[in-house]
Design an enzyme around this catalytic site. Structure first.
Site, PDB file in Angstrom:
ATOM      1  N   ASP A 219       0.832  -1.200   0.000  1.00 50.77           N
ATOM      2  CA  ASP A 219       0.000   0.000   0.000  1.00 50.77           C
ATOM      3  C   ASP A 219       0.874   1.262   0.000  1.00 50.77           C
ATOM      4  O   ASP A 219       1.874   1.339   0.723  1.00 50.77           O
ATOM      5  CB  ASP A 219      -0.841  -0.031   1.288  1.00 50.77           C
ATOM      6  CG  ASP A 219      -1.910   1.035   1.328  1.00 50.77           C
ATOM      7  OD1 ASP A 219      -2.846   0.948   0.531  1.00 50.77           O
ATOM      8  OD2 ASP A 219      -1.811   1.949   2.175  1.00 50.77           O
ATOM      9  N   GLU A 271      14.272 -15.296   0.627  1.00 50.44           N
ATOM     10  CA  GLU A 271      14.559 -16.365   1.595  1.00 50.44           C
ATOM     11  C   GLU A 271      13.612 -17.539   1.359  1.00 50.44           C
ATOM     12  O   GLU A 271      13.797 -18.608   1.915  1.00 50.44           O
ATOM     13  CB  GLU A 271      14.343 -15.852   3.039  1.00 50.44           C
ATOM     14  CG  GLU A 271      15.378 -14.847   3.491  1.00 50.44           C
ATOM     15  CD  GLU A 271      14.950 -14.131   4.786  1.00 50.44           C
ATOM     16  OE1 GLU A 271      13.954 -14.536   5.422  1.00 50.44           O
ATOM     17  OE2 GLU A 271      15.617 -13.147   5.135  1.00 50.44           O
TER      18      GLU A 271
HETATM   19  C1  GLC Z   1      -4.115   3.081  -0.541  1.00 50.32           C
HETATM   20  C2  GLC Z   1      -5.356   2.237  -0.396  1.00 50.32           C
HETATM   21  C3  GLC Z   1      -6.484   3.134   0.029  1.00 50.32           C
HETATM   22  C4  GLC Z   1      -6.138   3.766   1.342  1.00 50.32           C
HETATM   23  C5  GLC Z   1      -4.814   4.513   1.265  1.00 50.32           C
HETATM   24  C6  GLC Z   1      -4.299   4.862   2.612  1.00 50.32           C
HETATM   25  O1  GLC Z   1      -4.202   3.994  -1.563  1.00 50.32           O
HETATM   26  O2  GLC Z   1      -5.604   1.578  -1.607  1.00 50.32           O
HETATM   27  O3  GLC Z   1      -7.684   2.440   0.123  1.00 50.32           O
HETATM   28  O4  GLC Z   1      -7.122   4.687   1.699  1.00 50.32           O
HETATM   29  O5  GLC Z   1      -3.829   3.686   0.689  1.00 50.32           O
HETATM   30  O6  GLC Z   1      -3.885   3.701   3.292  1.00 50.32           O
END
Ligand code: GLC
Length: 559
Positions: A219, A271
């Site tokens: 993310d 790993e």
């Molecule tokens: C990413 C996720 C989104 C979230 C953001 C903050 O873009 O896809 O859903 O709100 O990160 O974590």
């Protein structure tokens, strides 16, 4: 889908992708767990709900599932505010459920990709609670980004930065310091210059890898490394892609130093045998994507160019050509995405007039779906044509739950039920992303259309019933049937990662071939075009005669 030109060839039976480099051309299905299937009737989807739907996933013919966060969370941002990276939210299940889910998916030869959220924890995370209890300048605070404020009493935030979700990017704590959060206030940003943070995430990656996770979706992968040298100057904006600053020079996004972190992660992934895969969610300039996707880094990066493009042959020709060239340069494979949990469903985007020349639905969402008028039929027709085009391309395909049902965005969630923090933080200037996160309809009726025994945590519209899995399962003309047929054919026909444009490609038509004679022709309209020679094996809508109508895709193989 049958048509006058479709041969009587049987749709092939399942063949699974080989293990080595399995991710390179995998079809990955994104599950947003809280909205997929609810086993216990508390309104939130859960891991046992997913387990109960494994036969559905297997019948769909996917290679992997990507699970959006299922960790303990206050849901300040739909689970992307993580309280504990090595546990399951008790409302969603237990670690034992995760193990069972993974084992059962593996038994169906479906890989498991876990969503990892390294840019920020939640404000309920043990580390953040420790940081709040600890004094200014303490090691506990140094895991996050705390600064003194400006002005005589430090009462002004350390900089003018705005959060991605709207409102200020700094929040003050009782002793007067401020902490940085590029998203909601409940999502404090971690300090990735701190070795402890790096070691902790390596532990988390091993934790899930040891439990059988085959890969990670990372993310906000472009956010971890920040240049926070004082003074924290004013920024033209948080949008680092608007051309104001040259790519890679924004202090908060997409900095070169971030790749040192991913080089360490790669060592962890390697790993394992096979090495764990990863895909970066990196909203970066295309020229900067290859480093995220490098074999020394995460290995793959989301390419959102297809998702951002208008339904237009010229634009898509450029996006596809450039993306494939980039992938070749970076030694990775391209990813294709039309929908995910952060964007308006593509059936809806394609059924609305562009906003300021770009595909978009902001105004439509703000009016609760009243204006401009959504052409539901056209949107779905194009969505079906688009998915056949996408699934014929070399590289991996990411599908988002519900798109296989042809679901439209739900625009009219009442304001008091809106969950996305974007809505409140922007003071209603943005409606937010709940409309693509409404729990799936599995059955024609019932309290939540089969989502669970109770009601759903976001209201489902009446039009979900006829689009439910139950309604579509036995209809060979349904969107679900189209996805199943397409994925089965794709397994059969998938070959080396290249393609070649064929002569008919022009301003209105895209026509290409893959090794082995698999061909894909999309007519963007407005007039029908003659179908080329060959066996038509699949069309996105029924086709009569020898012409391919507007907004339609056909797959052919050499006769
Ligand atoms: C990413 C996720 C989104 C979230 C953001 C903050 O873009 O896809 O859903 O709100 O990160 O974590």
């Amino acid at each position: 889908m049958s048509s006058a030109r479709t041969t009587t060839r049987q749709v092939p039976g399942p063949v699974r992708a080989a293990d080595a480099g399995w991710w390179r051309q995998a079809v990955v299905y994104q599950i947003y767990p809280r909205s997929f299937a609810d086993s216990d009737g508390n309104g939130l989807g859960d891991l046992r709900g997913i387990i109960s739907r494994i036969p559905y996933l297997a019948a769909l013919g996917i290679d992997a599932v990507w699970l959006s966060p299922f960790y303990p969370s206050a849901l300040a941002d739909g689970g992307y505010d993580v309280d504990d990276y090595r546990d399951v939210d008790p409302r969603l299940g237990t670690l034992a459920d995760f193990d069972e889910l993974t084992a059962r998916l593996h038994a169906e030869k479906i890989k498991v990709i876990v969503d990892i959220v390294p840019n920020h924890t939640s404000s309920r995370h043990a580390w953040f609670r420790e940081a709040l209890a600890a004094p200014k300048g303490s090691p506990a605070r140094n895991r996050y980004i705390f600064r003194d404020g400006l002005g005589p009493d430090g009462g002004r935030p350390p900089s003018d930065w705005a959060s991605v979700f709207g409102g200020p990017a700094w929040t003050r704590v009782p002793d007067g310091q401020w902490y940085l959060h590029l998203f909601a206030a409940e999502q404090p940003d971690l300090n990735w210059d701190n070795r402890e943070v790096r070691d902790e995430f390596a532990r988390t990656l091993r934790f899930w890898s040891d439990r059988g996770a085959d890969g990670f979706r990372v993310d906000v992968a472009h956010g971890l490394a920040k240049n926070l040298a004082e003074p924290l100057g004013p920024l033209p904006g948080l949008n680092h892609l608007d051309g104001t600053l040259p790519p890679g020079s924004h202090p908060l996004w997409d900095r070169d130093e971030v790749h040192e972190i991913y080089a360490e992660w790669r060592r962890v992934f390697n790993e394992y045998d096979p090495p764990r895969a990863a895909v970066a969610e990196a909203w970066v300039h295309p020229s900067r994507r290859p480093r995220y996707a490098s074999p020394d880094g995460l290995g793959q990066a989301f390419n959102f160019d297809l998702l951002d493009a208008n339904w237009n042959a010229g634009e898509l020709l450029r996006v596809i050509t450039d993306s494939l060239a980039d992938a070749q340069r970076q030694g990775s494979s391209t990813t294709w995405v039309l929908s995910n949990h952060d964007v308006v469903r593509h059936a809806t985007r394609y059924g609305l007039p562009p906003e300021d020349g770009r595909v978009g639905a902001r105004n439509w969402l703000l009016t609760g779906g009243a204006s401009p008028r959504l052409d539901r039929g056209l949107g779905l027709r194009r969505a079906r044509a688009a998915i056949l085009l996408m699934l014929a391309l070399p590289g991996s395909a990411y599908l988002y739950q519900g798109e296989e049902l042809g679901l439209h965005e739900v625009p009219d969630i009442p304001e008091d039920l809106v969950q996305d923090p974007v809505f409140s933080r922007s003071r209603g200037a943005e409606k937010g992303r709940d409309g693509c996160r409404v729990p799936l309809p599995w059955a024609v009726g019932g309290p939540s259309f089969g989502f669970g025994p109770g009601t759903a945590h976001l209201p489902q519209p009446a039009w979900f019933g006829p689009l439910s899995v139950e309604a579509q399962e036995r209809d060979p003309a349904s969107t679900l049937s189209l996805y199943r047929d397409a994925l089965r054919w794709r397994r059969e026909l998938q070959a080396a990662e290249n393609m070649e444009w064929l002569p008919r490609t022009n301003g209105r038509v895209l026509h290409f071939t893959r090794p082995g004679g698999w061909r894909c022709l999309t007519n963007f309209g407005p007039a029908p075009v003659p179908l080329p020679a060959g066996d038509v094996i699949l069309t996105s809508v029924p086709v009569e005669g020898d012409d391919l109508p507007a907004d339609t895709t056909a797959w052919l193989i050499s006769g």
